[in-house]
Every structure is written in structure tokens, then in C-alpha cells.
Design a protein around this motif. Structure first.
Motif, short mmCIF file in Angstrom:
data_model
loop_
_atom_site.label_atom_id
_atom_site.label_comp_id
_atom_site.label_asym_id
_atom_site.label_seq_id
_atom_site.Cartn_x
_atom_site.Cartn_y
_atom_site.Cartn_z
N SER A 52 0.87 -1.18 0.00
CA SER A 52 0.00 0.00 0.00
C SER A 52 0.90 1.23 0.00
O SER A 52 2.11 1.11 -0.12
CB SER A 52 -0.86 0.02 1.26
N GLY A 53 0.29 2.37 0.14
CA GLY A 53 1.08 3.57 0.38
C GLY A 53 1.11 4.57 -0.75
O GLY A 53 1.66 5.66 -0.60
N ASP A 146 -9.24 -2.62 -0.24
CA ASP A 146 -8.19 -2.65 0.78
C ASP A 146 -7.18 -3.72 0.37
O ASP A 146 -7.53 -4.73 -0.23
CB ASP A 146 -8.79 -2.97 2.15
N1 GLU Z 1 -4.11 0.87 -2.56
C1 GLU Z 1 -4.06 1.85 -1.49
C2 GLU Z 1 -2.78 2.68 -1.59
O1 GLU Z 1 -1.81 2.25 -2.15
C3 GLU Z 1 -4.05 1.21 -0.13
C4 GLU Z 1 -5.25 0.47 0.27
C5 GLU Z 1 -5.12 0.03 1.73
O2 GLU Z 1 -4.73 0.87 2.58
O3 GLU Z 1 -5.38 -1.12 2.05
O4 GLU Z 1 -2.74 3.76 -1.04
#
Ligand code: GLU
Length: 230
Positions: A52-53, A146
Motif C-alpha cells: 500500500s502507500g 483494501d
Molecule cells: N491501494 C491503497 C494505496 O496504495 C491502499 C489500500 C489500503 O490501505 O489497504 O494507497
């Protein structure tokens, strides 16, 4: 962990570890995870990261109010995804590959087969796949949403035998440890049922990530249904 033997693992790393301050990528927690991955690969094991991030990493670049719009978040993801990949790449002496997936990719047979084939090819070539949801093109209705659930779907598609979810909490407690001093850590859960979901509580609020303990239990339930220890 010492009882936990595996050959191919998906390691999910949440936003709280990638971007602890919620604004940019940090090495603070990733260094230890990267070392674990390098040592595992040296033992002949295969690893896929679900990271994520991207939204958190791109946050400081895109002008926004307290609650960013969908387009603003998607723009943050587009900027932050590169920063997140760069951040990971600097820890490794071997190549990393960016794999961006959406909910639809898992529900369309030919795309699903492509995910499997591509991941297998990357692993055969000793490349480290780093997966995230393709946040720039997905809308809320078409999202996995998520990365906990996404990591379980990736683990199943990649025929992994383990899913490791790294977060800023030690594990599942019998009640929320932020609110209860006497909360106890459950070292092992053999069966996921309503009582386990009750311990997990609702979705996380206020943090940089999306999930919380509930989506981690959902991910564990999904993975375990495919025989993947979590
Ligand atoms: N795909 C999201 C991101 O990269 C994160 C989703 C999550 O926090 O689970 O920011």
C-alpha cells in the motif's frame, strides 16, 4: 513464525509502515522487512510484496482539502505509486516489478490467467513482484478497496503457501489494545468464526491505511480457504 514453514509467500505491507507520517515514504519499517525478504530469497524461497502507500506517498504533491476528492486521491496514487516503487527498489540488489491490479482482473478468466502467468514468469526470473491496486483507474464500486483482501487474492492467484500481513500492530487481540490495557494477543487462530470477527471490531478510523483488523481477518479467511497459512 518459527513454526511457520513456507516456500512462496505474499507479504502485505500496509500504509502505516510505508508512510508512518501519512505524507511520504519512509525507510523506518521497510528496512527490516526488506532484509527478511532478501534472506528468505537467499534460502531459495519466493516472495511477492503487496504494498500500500501510493495515496499516502502522493498526498503532499496534490493540493487538496482535509477530505480529498476521488480525483485528487487518484492523482495522489499516480504520483505516490512511483515514489513507493522507488522506495522499495533502493533496498534490493535484484529487480522489482510493478504489478497494478483491479477487482475486475480477478473476475475475468483471461485476465486472471494473465496475472498467474506473469507472476510465475517474474518469479522464475528472480524478479520481486510488487503489487498494488490500480487506484488511479478504479472507482469505489469496482475496487477490492483494501490491500488486505487484495493480498489474499494475489496469494491464491500466485499459488502461494503463505500470506504474511505486516502492520503496526502485533496481531489479533481479544479486544482493541488501543482502548483496553488488558487486551490479550492471540498467538494462533485455528478457526475463523463470528467470535473472531467480533474481536476484530469495525474498519480502522483515522489512520493512513484503509483496512483495520477486520479486513485482515477477511483476508486470512479467504487465504485459508485456499490452504494458505496466514
Ligand atoms: N491501494 C491503497 C494505496 O496504495 C491502499 C489500500 C489500503 O490501505 O489497504 O494507497
Amino acid at each position: 513464525m518459527s513454526e511457520f514453514s513456507w516456500q512462496r509467500a505474499v507479504i502485505k505491507v500496509g500504509s502505516a509502515l510505508i508512510s508512518p507520517d501519512g505524507h511520504q515514504c519512509s525507510a523506518k519499517y521497510l528496512l527490516a522487512i526488506a532484509r527478511f525478504i532478501t534472506e528468505s530469497r537467499e534460502q531459495g524461497k519466493q516472495v511477492i510484496i503487496v504494498s500500500s502507500g501510493s495515496v499516502a506517498a502522493g498526498r503532499s504533491v496534490i493540493a487538496h482539502k482535509t477530505h480529498p476528492s476521488i480525483a485528487e486521491k487518484q492523482a495522489m496514487a499516480a504520483v505516490g505509486q512511483m515514489q513507493m516503487m522507488e522506495n522499495w527498489s533502493r533496498f534490493f540488489d535484484f529487480p522489482c516489478a510493478q504489478v497494478l491490479l483491479t477487482y475486475d482482473d480477478f473476475h475475468d478468466r483471461s485476465r486472471y490467467v494473465n496475472i498467474k502467468n506473469t507472476v510465475r514468469e517474474l518469479l522464475n526470473n528472480n524478479v520481486l513482484p510488487i503489487v498494488n491496486e490500480n487506484d488511479t483507474v478504479t472507482t469505489d464500486k469496482l475496487k477490492v478497496g483494501d490491500n488486505d483482501n487484495l493480498s489474499a487474492m494475489v496469494a491464491a492467484a500466485a499459488d502461494a503457501d503463505a500470506l504474511i500481513i505486516c502492520s503496526d500492530i502485533d496481531g489479533l487481540y481479544n479486544k482493541n489494545p488501543h482502548d483496553h490495557d488488558d487486551a490479550e494477543l492471540l498467538k494462533k487462530v485455528d478457526t475463523i468464526d463470528a467470535s473472531i470477527y467480533a474481536m476484530a471490531g469495525g474498519a480502522a478510523e483515522g489512520g493512513v491505511g484503509t483496512g483495520g483488523m477486520r479486513t485482515k481477518i477477511e483476508a486470512a479467511e479467504k487465504a485459508v480457504s485456499h490452504g494458505i497459512d496466514t
